[in-house]
Design an enzyme around this catalytic site. Structure first.
Site, PDB file in Angstrom:
ATOM      1  N   GLY A   1      -3.028   8.081  -0.075  1.00  0.00           N
ATOM      2  CA  GLY A   1      -3.962   6.947  -0.090  1.00  0.00           C
ATOM      3  C   GLY A   1      -3.767   6.557  -1.578  1.00  0.00           C
ATOM      4  N   SER A   2      -4.900   5.844  -2.076  1.00  0.00           N
ATOM      5  CA  SER A   2      -4.705   5.205  -3.435  1.00  0.00           C
ATOM      6  C   SER A   2      -4.952   6.142  -4.334  1.00  0.00           C
ATOM      7  CB  SER A   2      -5.733   3.849  -3.306  1.00  0.00           C
ATOM      8  OG  SER A   2      -7.086   4.652  -3.272  1.00  0.00           O
TER       9      SER A   2
ATOM     10  N   GLY B   1      -7.579   9.558  -4.886  1.00  0.00           N
ATOM     11  CA  GLY B   1      -6.887  10.767  -5.326  1.00  0.00           C
ATOM     12  C   GLY B   1      -7.464  11.313  -6.587  1.00  0.00           C
TER      13      GLY B   1
ATOM     14  N   GLU C   1      -0.452  12.322  -2.300  1.00  0.00           N
ATOM     15  CA  GLU C   1       0.530  11.336  -2.057  1.00  0.00           C
ATOM     16  C   GLU C   1      -0.081   9.947  -2.245  1.00  0.00           C
ATOM     17  OE1 GLU C   1       3.455  12.304  -1.579  1.00  0.00           O
ATOM     18  OE2 GLU C   1       3.305  14.283  -0.792  1.00  0.00           O
TER      19      GLU C   1
ATOM     20  N   CYS D   1       4.033   2.595   1.922  1.00  0.00           N
ATOM     21  CA  CYS D   1       3.833   3.259   0.195  1.00  0.00           C
ATOM     22  C   CYS D   1       5.192   3.180  -0.433  1.00  0.00           C
ATOM     23  CB  CYS D   1       3.489   4.605   0.309  1.00  0.00           C
ATOM     24  SG  CYS D   1       4.530   5.663   1.408  1.00  0.00           S
TER      25      CYS D   1
ATOM     26  N   GLU E   1       0.203  -2.059  -7.745  1.00  0.00           N
ATOM     27  CA  GLU E   1       0.487  -2.011  -6.455  1.00  0.00           C
ATOM     28  C   GLU E   1      -0.245  -2.998  -5.574  1.00  0.00           C
ATOM     29  OE1 GLU E   1      -0.972   1.396  -3.932  1.00  0.00           O
ATOM     30  OE2 GLU E   1       1.044   1.422  -3.161  1.00  0.00           O
TER      31      GLU E   1
HETATM   32  P1  NAD Z   1      -7.634   4.343   0.009  1.00  0.00           P
HETATM   33  O1  NAD Z   1      -7.544   5.495  -0.868  1.00  0.00           O
HETATM   34  O2  NAD Z   1      -8.662   3.533   0.114  1.00  0.00           O
HETATM   35  O3  NAD Z   1      -7.859   5.404   1.467  1.00  0.00           O
HETATM   36  C1  NAD Z   1      -7.456   6.423   1.876  1.00  0.00           C
HETATM   37  C2  NAD Z   1      -8.275   7.453   2.655  1.00  0.00           C
HETATM   38  O4  NAD Z   1      -9.273   7.896   1.817  1.00  0.00           O
HETATM   39  C3  NAD Z   1      -8.917   6.725   3.819  1.00  0.00           C
HETATM   40  O5  NAD Z   1      -9.010   7.708   5.019  1.00  0.00           O
HETATM   41  C4  NAD Z   1     -10.236   6.578   3.151  1.00  0.00           C
HETATM   42  O6  NAD Z   1     -11.374   6.560   4.074  1.00  0.00           O
HETATM   43  C5  NAD Z   1     -10.635   7.869   2.197  1.00  0.00           C
HETATM   44  N1  NAD Z   1     -11.445   7.603   1.365  1.00  0.00           N
HETATM   45  C6  NAD Z   1     -12.029   6.568   0.705  1.00  0.00           C
HETATM   46  N2  NAD Z   1     -12.686   6.981  -0.594  1.00  0.00           N
HETATM   47  C7  NAD Z   1     -12.851   8.198  -0.468  1.00  0.00           C
HETATM   48  C8  NAD Z   1     -13.607   9.039  -1.111  1.00  0.00           C
HETATM   49  N3  NAD Z   1     -14.554   8.516  -2.198  1.00  0.00           N
HETATM   50  N4  NAD Z   1     -13.543  10.492  -1.077  1.00  0.00           N
HETATM   51  C9  NAD Z   1     -12.623  10.858   0.085  1.00  0.00           C
HETATM   52  N5  NAD Z   1     -11.829   9.916   0.725  1.00  0.00           N
HETATM   53  C10 NAD Z   1     -12.138   8.588   0.662  1.00  0.00           C
HETATM   54  O7  NAD Z   1      -6.180   3.983   0.662  1.00  0.00           O
HETATM   55  P2  NAD Z   1      -5.905   3.008   1.699  1.00  0.00           P
HETATM   56  O8  NAD Z   1      -6.337   1.708   1.338  1.00  0.00           O
HETATM   57  O9  NAD Z   1      -6.320   3.368   3.329  1.00  0.00           O
HETATM   58  O10 NAD Z   1      -4.210   3.080   1.810  1.00  0.00           O
HETATM   59  C11 NAD Z   1      -3.537   2.421   1.000  1.00  0.00           C
HETATM   60  C12 NAD Z   1      -2.946   3.417  -0.249  1.00  0.00           C
HETATM   61  O11 NAD Z   1      -2.304   4.421   0.315  1.00  0.00           O
HETATM   62  C13 NAD Z   1      -1.857   2.644  -0.977  1.00  0.00           C
HETATM   63  O12 NAD Z   1      -2.312   3.075  -2.486  1.00  0.00           O
HETATM   64  C14 NAD Z   1      -0.572   3.124  -0.570  1.00  0.00           C
HETATM   65  O13 NAD Z   1       0.317   3.145  -1.518  1.00  0.00           O
HETATM   66  C15 NAD Z   1      -1.266   4.528  -0.449  1.00  0.00           C
HETATM   67  N6  NAD Z   1      -0.363   5.292   0.616  1.00  0.00           N
HETATM   68  C16 NAD Z   1       0.553   6.100  -0.089  1.00  0.00           C
HETATM   69  C17 NAD Z   1       1.861   6.797   0.868  1.00  0.00           C
HETATM   70  C18 NAD Z   1       2.533   7.916   0.480  1.00  0.00           C
HETATM   71  O14 NAD Z   1       3.183   8.809   1.082  1.00  0.00           O
HETATM   72  N7  NAD Z   1       2.683   8.114  -0.831  1.00  0.00           N
HETATM   73  C19 NAD Z   1       1.774   6.624   2.208  1.00  0.00           C
HETATM   74  C20 NAD Z   1       1.061   5.428   2.719  1.00  0.00           C
HETATM   75  C21 NAD Z   1       0.076   5.029   1.780  1.00  0.00           C
END
Ligand code: NAD
Length: 495
Positions: free
Chosen positions: A242-243, A247, A265, A300, A399
């Site tokens: 995720g973001s 992370g 990731e 990503c 990004e």
């Molecule tokens: P996000 O970080 O907002 O959400 C990812 C997950 O985290 C979701 O399931 C969300 O519900 C959960 N989440 C949100 N707040 C949280 C918290 N406080 N505690 C724990 N979990 C929480 O990301 P997104 O908007 O769903 O996805 C986009 C991001 O993911 C982009 O930055 C993208 O680059 C990244 N991404 C990375 C890869 C990789 O392999 N490196 C692959 C796909 C996406």
């Protein structure tokens, strides 16, 4: 490949209200709260999911822990785990049409890409780790004759999996499959805007013979269920995609709770570098356009920064513009669409915010930059290219995670390396050149988890995926990913 007839038969299927999946069965959330599932295809709700809370996470973790302690999965012969997981892969393939259409209704990815990247790739990943697990050995240490040092590989215990909405099934499988193959029990927190396929995966896993409690899915908002999973005292590891900001939170949650290990990731701002001697500029332009615009840029590893050598700049940009304007954006459930919908209205607004800022900072809009097909009620955006982007601009540094490409011009290899590495990210990259030495020098010089040469994307399960710098650490895919889900235990035996 899926047919248009099959898609049309599935696109209106009634989904209704979906509960959580805990201890081998669907169950309501403790408080009975729900979230609507809005399709980005037309902006309309078509189902609902349970809005889980910390008590639901606790129920799921308890069920996973009990299953782990019982040992019917965690201490089973690897050959048994292999059999169940291979069966799961087969079931996913059998239901591939259904899973693909369900996922597209949820997140808007064009069906041609979603079909391969979601059910088919998830099935392939699960089969890969299933087939691997009975070929992994422990070790005997090279000790003196009077002792025997045995190194056992043991599962960690309960693994939390948190994934984003762009490819929930594929990315989920990259974590769930090696975790399960290694004997762990898993609690999945799907993305709130695209939970349906992971819920279905848990049902299919049950059907495949996975014991109750081994795979649980708790839907809900990240800040509630994700946080509860991250803070839980009985979760041994979190595998996250995720973001960056989320992370960071997960690392904090670990520090504030039980020091669970966290694998991250995260995002990227990946450079795609075209040298003047690139073999086939036209083909490079087509692949580069796909490398940023497919799935509306919500990939990503998307090549979101294009660096083009000055001597071929005009020629390459003409080819790129032609490849980009040929992409058909439209209904993601129409097989003729090259690009589907942006995942949500919020994400579309965010993308348009990046466009406004890029223009305000002096970048030149080459094409796109706007919402399209608004009459559908869905979230569609024209593939967007800005040139004259400079290092100080937001578009060069942050990004977007949308269909917005920033283009820069360079003169020398040194300048290309400097520009390529001048972000906080280091996920993916590409180099287009016919010169083997240039290619190898660039592979060494670029700080990224992957450097593509004369292509973009497409790497399969046999190679690791992950980033350096603020793109995270830990790797998904390949046999290397399995290691994350094992602990090493030493037996030191006096002889
Ligand atoms: P996000 O970080 O907002 O959400 C990812 C997950 O985290 C979701 O399931 C969300 O519900 C959960 N989440 C949100 N707040 C949280 C918290 N406080 N505690 C724990 N979990 C929480 O990301 P997104 O908007 O769903 O996805 C986009 C991001 O993911 C982009 O930055 C993208 O680059 C990244 N991404 C990375 C890869 C990789 O392999 N490196 C692959 C796909 C996406």
């Amino acid at each position: 490949m899926i047919s248009q007839n099959a898609i049309d038969a599935l696109r209106k299927t009634e989904i209704g209200a979906r509960g959580l999946f805990i201890n081998g069965a669907q169950t309501d959330g403790t408080e009975g709260a729900t979230l609507p599932v809005i399709s980005p295809i037309d902006g309309r709700p078509f189902a609902s999911i349970a809005d889980g809370n910390a008590a639901d996470i606790d129920r799921a973790v308890k069920s996973a822990r009990e299953a782990f302690d019982k040992g019917s999965w965690s201490r089973s012969a690897p050959a048994f785990r292999k059999k169940v997981l291979v069966r799961l892969a087969e079931l996913i393939e059998k239901h591939a049409d259904e899973l693909a259409v369900l996922g597209v209704r949820d997140n808007g990815t064009e069906i041609g890409m979603a079909y391969k990247a979601e059910p088919l790739s998830a099935a392939g990943t699960i089969r890969y780790y299933a087939e691997a697990i009975d070929k992994i050995y422990g070790e005997i240490a090279p000790t003196a004759d009077n002792v025997l040092g045995l190194i056992h590989k043991e599962p960690l215990g309960v693994v939390g999996v948190i994934v984003p909405w762009n490819f929930p099934l594929m990315i989920g499988a990259w974590k769930i499959a090696p975790a399960l193959a290694a004997g762990n029990c898993v609690v999945v927190k799907p993305p709130e805007i695209a939970s349906l396929t992971l819920l279905r995966l848990a049902e299919l896993a049950s059907e495949a013979g996975l014991p109750a409690g081994v795979l649980n899915v708790v839907t809900g908002r990240g800040a509630v269920t994700g946080e509860a999973l991250g803070l839980h005292m009985d979760v041994d590891a979190i595998a996250f995609t995720g973001s960056g900001p989320v992370g960071r939170r997960l690392l904090e949650y670990s520090a504030r709770s039980n020091l669970k290990r966290v694998f991250l990731e995260l995002g990227g701002k990946s450079p795609n570098i075209v040298f003047a001697d690139a073999p086939g500029l036209k083909q490079a332009a087509v692949v580069s356009a796909n490398g940023i615009f497919r799935n509306s840029g919500q990939v990503c590893v998307a090549g979101s920064r294009l660096l083009v050598q000055a001597s071929v700049y005009d020629r390459f940009m003409a080819e790129l513009l032609s490849a980009t304007t040929r992409l058909k954006v439209g209904d993601p459930l129409d097989l003729s669409s090259d690009v589907g919908a942006v995942s949500s209205a919020e994400q579309l607004d965010k993308n348009l915010g990046f466009v406004a800022r890029a223009a305000a900072e002096g970048a030149r809009l080459v094409t796109g930059g706007e919402r399209i097909l608004a009459e559908t009620g869905g979230s569609y955006m024209a593939p967007t290219i800005f040139e004259n982007v400079t290092q100080g601009m937001q578009l060069a540094r942050e990004e977007v995670f949308g269909p917005v490409l920033g283009v820069m011009r360079f003169e020398t290899e040194e300048e290309a390396v400097r520009l390529a590495n001048s972000t906080v990210y280091g996920l993916a990259s590409a180099v287009w050149t016919a010169n083997l030495s240039t290619a190898h020098r660039m592979v060494r010089a670029i700080n990224a988890g992957v450097v593509h040469v004369n292509t973009y994307g497409g790497a399969d399960i046999t190679v690791p995926l992950g980033g350096v710098k603020q793109s995270g650490f830990g790797r998904d895919k390949s046999l290397h990913a399995l290691e994350k889900y094992f602990d090493l235990k030493t037996a030191w035996i006096a002889l």
